[in-house]
Enzyme design. Structure first.
Site, PDB file in Angstrom:
ATOM      1  CB  ILE A   1      42.898  32.263  46.558  1.00 38.39           C
ATOM      2  CG1 ILE A   1      41.771  31.238  46.500  1.00 38.39           C
ATOM      3  CG2 ILE A   1      44.269  31.586  46.528  1.00 38.39           C
ATOM      4  CD1 ILE A   1      41.683  30.498  45.179  1.00 38.39           C
TER       5      ILE A   1
ATOM      6  CB  ALA B   1      47.788  41.068  45.223  1.00 36.41           C
ATOM      7  CG  HIS B   2      42.091  39.165  46.381  1.00 35.65           C
ATOM      8  ND1 HIS B   2      42.249  40.501  46.626  1.00 35.65           N
ATOM      9  CD2 HIS B   2      40.804  39.005  45.984  1.00 35.65           C
ATOM     10  CE1 HIS B   2      41.105  41.121  46.401  1.00 35.65           C
ATOM     11  NE2 HIS B   2      40.208  40.237  46.001  1.00 35.65           N
ATOM     12  CB  ALA B   3      42.070  34.390  42.805  1.00 37.99           C
TER      13      ALA B   3
ATOM     14  CB  ALA C   1      42.122  40.714  39.950  1.00 46.15           C
TER      15      ALA C   1
END
Length: 138
Positions: free
Chosen positions: A127, A55-57, A102
């Protein structure tokens, strides 16, 4: 202005496999099957069944995810479109370019997620907040 990647820029890549009655080998090399030069490798394991990770980019870092054992889903999000990719074979890898949110979901019991990245660890490249991500891509 730099073009923002879309989920369609993500790709599942089948790695060459050498089959043998004693077991198979899948081969992947930098800048061939893995579409970037690998700088870091790590793996996620002992994740309780059904749990999620990620759960980040990333701003600059490419990722290549492989279900080395078991299975899991990857929710890909470009801020406009979303797609779920199931990884459940060790000879398939998912390339995620920078700028894609993702989220790894639905890990099976005993799953191992192998991750190859184009950059070393840098917290500034992450992020981790979705609203911040949306602001970043706009």
């Amino acid at each position: 202005m730099k073009k923002h990647p879309k989920i369609y820029d993500c790709a599942v890549i089948e790695m060459p496999t050498v089959k043998n009655r004693a077991g198979n080998i899948s081969i992947f090399e930098n800048q061939h099957e893995v579409p970037f030069k690998t700088k870091r490798v790590f793996f996620l394991y002992d994740i309780p069944a059904g749990e999620d990770r990620g759960a980040h980019a990333h701003k600059e870092c490419h990722q290549f995810l492989i279900a080395a054992s078991g299975s899991f889903d990857v929710l890909l999000d470009d801020g406009t479109h979303k797609k779920i990719v199931n990884l459940n074979r060790p000879y398939y890898g998912l390339h995620i370019p920078p700028g894609i949110w993702a989220h790894e979901l639905n890990f099976s019991a005993g799953a191992i997620c192998l991750v190859l990245t184009s950059h070393g660890y840098d917290e500034e490249d992450y992020i981790r907040n979705y609203q911040t991500y949306l602001n970043f891509i706009r």
